[in-house]
Design a protein around this motif. Structure first.
Motif, PDB file in Angstrom:
ATOM      1  N   LYS A  76      10.908   4.926  10.292  1.00  0.00           N
ATOM      2  CA  LYS A  76      11.720   3.963   9.541  1.00  0.00           C
ATOM      3  C   LYS A  76      12.528   4.661   8.461  1.00  0.00           C
ATOM      4  CE  LYS A  76      11.645  -0.636   7.802  1.00  0.00           C
ATOM      5  NZ  LYS A  76      10.867  -1.867   7.708  1.00  0.00           N
ATOM      6  N   ARG A 104      13.651   7.670   8.417  1.00  0.00           N
ATOM      7  CA  ARG A 104      14.766   8.404   9.034  1.00  0.00           C
ATOM      8  C   ARG A 104      15.855   7.459   9.510  1.00  0.00           C
ATOM      9  NH1 ARG A 104      12.869  13.121  12.982  1.00  0.00           N
ATOM     10  NH2 ARG A 104      15.066  13.607  12.776  1.00  0.00           N
ATOM     11  N   ARG A 105      15.433   6.325  10.020  1.00  0.00           N
ATOM     12  CA  ARG A 105      16.420   5.357  10.499  1.00  0.00           C
ATOM     13  C   ARG A 105      17.334   4.903   9.367  1.00  0.00           C
ATOM     14  NH1 ARG A 105      12.951   2.251  13.140  1.00  0.00           N
ATOM     15  NH2 ARG A 105      12.918   0.439  11.802  1.00  0.00           N
ATOM     16  N   HIS A 106      16.803   4.900   8.162  1.00  0.00           N
ATOM     17  CA  HIS A 106      17.607   4.482   7.015  1.00  0.00           C
ATOM     18  C   HIS A 106      18.209   5.667   6.269  1.00  0.00           C
ATOM     19  CE1 HIS A 106      16.830   0.293   7.480  1.00  0.00           C
ATOM     20  NE2 HIS A 106      15.534   0.412   7.355  1.00  0.00           N
ATOM     21  N   GLY A 107      18.185   6.829   6.863  1.00  0.00           N
ATOM     22  CA  GLY A 107      18.901   7.961   6.299  1.00  0.00           C
ATOM     23  C   GLY A 107      18.114   8.826   5.337  1.00  0.00           C
ATOM     24  N   LEU A 141      16.401  -0.021  -0.962  1.00  0.00           N
ATOM     25  CA  LEU A 141      17.675   0.413  -0.380  1.00  0.00           C
ATOM     26  C   LEU A 141      18.814  -0.515  -0.778  1.00  0.00           C
ATOM     27  CD1 LEU A 141      18.788   2.609   1.459  1.00  0.00           C
ATOM     28  CD2 LEU A 141      18.395   1.104   3.396  1.00  0.00           C
TER      29      LEU A 141
END
Lengths: 308, 267
Positions: free
Chosen positions: B32, B34-37, B236
Motif C-alpha cells: 500500500k 508503494r502504491r501511494h508513492g 496523504l
C-alpha cells in the motif's frame, strides 16, 4: 504570507483531486506524482456531503469565515457542508448564547445557501426557548436540521417535544455523543450513544444522527445504536484509527453510515481518509461520502423547496 | 515535480493490542505504501511499547524490514533509557542492525521527556549520527482501554534538552495535535531549536500544514501517517488540503526527512 492569503490562494489553486485507487491492484506500479497518490478528479466527481461542520476558520464576519472554510473544502472535493454552532462555544448554552450562534449561521446561509445547510443549535434545558428557536430558524427560517450538544443528556424527557416537532418539520437531529474513559470522563450533561438509543426508542421512525458515534469508544457506540434503524452513525471527529468504518458498515449496513468531519477543528482530510482507506467497496464509500446524507436530508430540502 | 518520492516517517510493524490493522503482514503494508508513492518508511515496532525484551523486539524489527521491506521499510529501533545497560541496545541498533535512527516511547516506558537519562541517550545517539524520534502519544486518552493508555508526553520540555545537544537531530511523533499545533509561541520555539522536527500524523484542523507553517515558517515538518494504526490516506490527503508552495510540499514529502538523516549522519 498570512493565513487569509493562504486560504484565498487555496481557492485559486486548481488541484487534481483524489481517489478510490484502493481498488487498484498491488501489481500496478503507479506511484502518483500529484500531491496525493490518487490523482484525477474522482473526489470532486463524487461531490462529498459533510454532515458535521463548524465555521471556526478565521475571518472578520461569519460569511468570510465560511468563505475560508469553503476554499479549503474545495481542495478535497466537498460539495455541501452541514454547519452549526458558530463559535464561541458554551457547554451549557443559554438562550441568548444559542440564539447568537444561530444568528451567525443564518448570516452565513444568506451568502452560502448553495453550499451550506444550517442546523439550528438548541439546548433542551431551556425547552420553551429551544422550541421558539426551532420555529424561528427551521419552521420559519432557512435551516433544515437540529444540533444538540452537551447542554442536556439526550435521554431526558425535555427532548421529546423537540423530537416531535422535528419530525413534523422533517428536520434530522444531530446529537453529539461521546464515551470518554467508559463514560467516566464525560461532561456532566454530555450524551452517550446508549442514551440516544433510549430517545430513539421513544420516537420510532424519527431520523437521528449519532454525532461522533461515541468518539474514541466507537465500538461501543456502534453496538449501542445497532438495534435502532432510524439512527445513522456520524463518523466525525475522532482520530483516523483503523476499524471504525469497517465495523460500522458491517454492523449497521453502509446506508446508516455518514461521513462528517467536525471541521474546522478537525481536518477534512483526516476524516475523508478514513473512508477512502477503509476496507469496504467503492459503492459503499460513495454512499457514506454523499448519498446517505443526501437521502437523509431530502425530505427537509423538499419541504423548503431546495433542489439538492 | 515530486521526483524524490514520499518519505513516511511514522510507520509501525506488529499489532497494537486494542486495534485491528489494515496491513495484516509487512508485505501488505509495503504494497500500500508503494502504491501511494512512498519510497521510504521509517518503521518502528508496536511491540516496543509493551514488551520487556526490547533487544528481541529490535532484532525482529530489523529482520522483518530486511526480509519483507522491499527497500521501503527502514527500521528504527527502540531504546529505553530506564532499563539497565540500555547503551548496549543502542550499540546493537547501530552496529548490528544498521538502523538509521531510534524511536523512543517515554510515555509507555515511564520516564519523563526531561529525564537526564534521556538527555544522555540523545547525546550518545548524536555521537553515532542517529536521529531520535520521540513518540508523544498513540491512543486518544479518551479511548476505552485506560490500562493501555500511556500518559501523553508534553513536548515543550524537550526543547531545552535538544538545544543543549546541538549536534543531535530529533523528531516528535504524534505531537502535532491541537494543544501543540494551536500554540504559535511553542511552534516558534520548536523552530528556533534548529534541530527538532514535527510530523503530521495527528495534525488536525482544516489546512493544518499551512496553518503550522504560517505560525512557524521555518519549522521542519515531515510527512508521517502512523500507519497502519491510522489510515494512510488520512495523512496523504492532508498534503492536498493545505495550499502549499512547491517548495513547502517537497519539504514535507521528503526534504525534511532527508535533511534530518543527512544532518544527523554528518555529525
Amino acid at each position: 504570507m498570512n493565513r487569509r492569503l493562504l486560504l484565498k490562494r487555496a481557492a485559486s489553486v486548481a488541484t487534481t483531486l483524489p481517489f478510490f485507487s484502493c481498488a487498484a491492484s498491488a501489481a500496478e506500479p503507479a506511484p502518483d506524482t500529484a500531491a496525493t497518490a490518487w490523482g484525477g478528479g474522482e473526489l470532486r466527481r463524487v461531490g462529498i456531503w459533510d454532515a458535521h461542520c463548524h465555521v471556526g476558520t478565521p475571518g472578520t464576519s461569519p460569511a468570510k469565515r465560511m468563505a475560508a472554510l469553503v476554499a479549503i473544502a474545495d481542495r478535497v472535493g466537498i460539495e455541501r457542508l452541514c454547519i452549526c454552532m458558530s463559535p464561541p462555544w458554551f457547554h451549557e448554552a443559554t438562550p441568548e448564547q444559542f440564539r447568537a450562534s444561530n444568528d451567525d449561521v443564518l448570516e452565513i446561509l444568506r451568502h452560502w445557501s448553495a453550499r451550506a445547510f444550517g442546523f439550528v443549535y438548541l439546548n433542551p434545558t431551556y425547552l420553551r426557548e429551544s422550541l421558539d428557536e426551532l420555529e424561528r430558524c427551521v419552521a420559519d427560517g432557512p435551516m433544515i436540521g437540529i444540533k444538540l450538544w452537551v447542554g442536556c443528556r439526550c435521554n431526558r424527557s425535555e427532548l421529546d417535544p423537540i423530537v416531535r416537532r422535528a419530525a413534523e418539520l422533517a428536520a434530522p437531529i444531530l446529537q453529539h455523543t461521546w464515551i470518554k474513559q467508559r463514560g467516566r470522563g464525560n461532561l456532566p450533561n454530555e450524551s452517550t450513544p446508549m442514551e440516544l438509543a433510549e430517545l430513539s426508542a421513544r420516537h420510532p421512525g424519527v431520523p437521528l444522527i449519532c454525532g461522533h458515534t461515541g468518539g474514541g469508544d466507537w465500538a461501543a457506540g456502534i453496538r449501542a445504536i445497532r438495534a435502532r434503524p432510524e439512527i445513522s452513525a456520524d463518523l466525525a471527529g475522532g482520530d483516523p484509527v483503523y476499524g471504525e468504518v469497517e465495523m460500522a458498515v458491517r454492523e449497521l449496513g453502509a446506508r446508516r453510515v455518514l461521513y462528517g468531519s467536525d471541521a474546522s477543528g478537525r481536518s477534512f482530510a483526516s476524516q475523508i481518509g478514513r473512508v477512502l482507506g477503509a476496507d469496504i467497496s467503492d459503492a459503499d464509500k460513495r454512499l457514506i461520502l454523499r448519498e446517505n446524507l443526501r437521502n437523509l436530508l431530502l425530505p427537509a430540502l423538499r419541504r423548503r423547496g431546495i433542489a439538492p | 515535480m515530486h521526483d524524490d518520492g514520499l518519505i513516511d516517517t511514522n510507520v509501525w510493524l506488529s499489532a497494537w493490542p486494542t486495534r485491528g490493522s489494515w496491513a495484516a503482514t509487512p508485505r501488505a503494508l509495503v504494497a500500500k505504501l508503494r502504491r501511494h508513492g512512498v519510497v521510504s518508511a521509517w518503521t518502528g515496532s508496536f511491540d516496543a511499547a509493551l514488551h520487556t525484551d526490547i533487544a528481541g523486539v529490535n532484532a525482529r524489527l530489523a529482520e522483518a524490514c530486511a526480509r519483507d521491506g522491499e527497500g521501503v521499510l527502514v527500521p528504527f529501533g527502540t531504546v529505553n533509557p530506564a532499563l539497565p545497560d540500555w547503551e548496549e541496545d543502542l550499540r546493537r541498533c547501530h552496529e548490528v542492525h544498521r538502523m538509521a535512527g531510534l524511536r523512543l516511547l517515554p510515555g509507555h516506558h515511564g520516564y519523563q521527556i526531561d529525564d537526564p537519562r534521556l538527555a544522555r541517550l540523545v547525546e550518545f545517539a548524536a555521537q553515532r549520527g542517529l536521529p531520535i524520534q520521540i513518540v508523544c502519544s498513540l491512543e486518544d486518552p479518551r479511548s476505552p482501554s485506560p490500562g493501555l493508555i500511556a500518559p501523553s508526553v508534553p513536548a515543550a520540555p524537550f526543547i531545552d534538552v535538544i538545544k543543549k545537544i546541538p549536534r543531535a537531530r530529533a523528531m516528535l511523533l504524534n505531537a502535532a495535535a491541537r494543544p501543540v499545533a494551536g500554540n504559535a509561541a511553542l511552534l516558534r520555539r520548536f523552530a528556533d531549536a534548529g534541530n527538532l522536527a514535527l510530523e503530521i500524523a495527528t495534525l488536525e484542523g482544516v489546512a493544518g500544514i499551512a496553518a503550522l507553517l504560517e505560525s512557524a515558517p521555518t519549522l521542519p515538518i515531515a510527512f508521517g501517517s502512523c500507519a497502519p494504526f491510522f489510515y494512510f490516506e488520512s495523512a496523504l490527503l492532508k498534503l492536498q488540503e493545505s495550499p502549499l508552495t512547491p517548495q513547502q510540499l517537497d519539504a514535507v514529502r521528503h526534504g525534511c526527512a532527508r535533511g534530518l538523516l543527512a544532518a544527523a549522519s554528518a555529525r
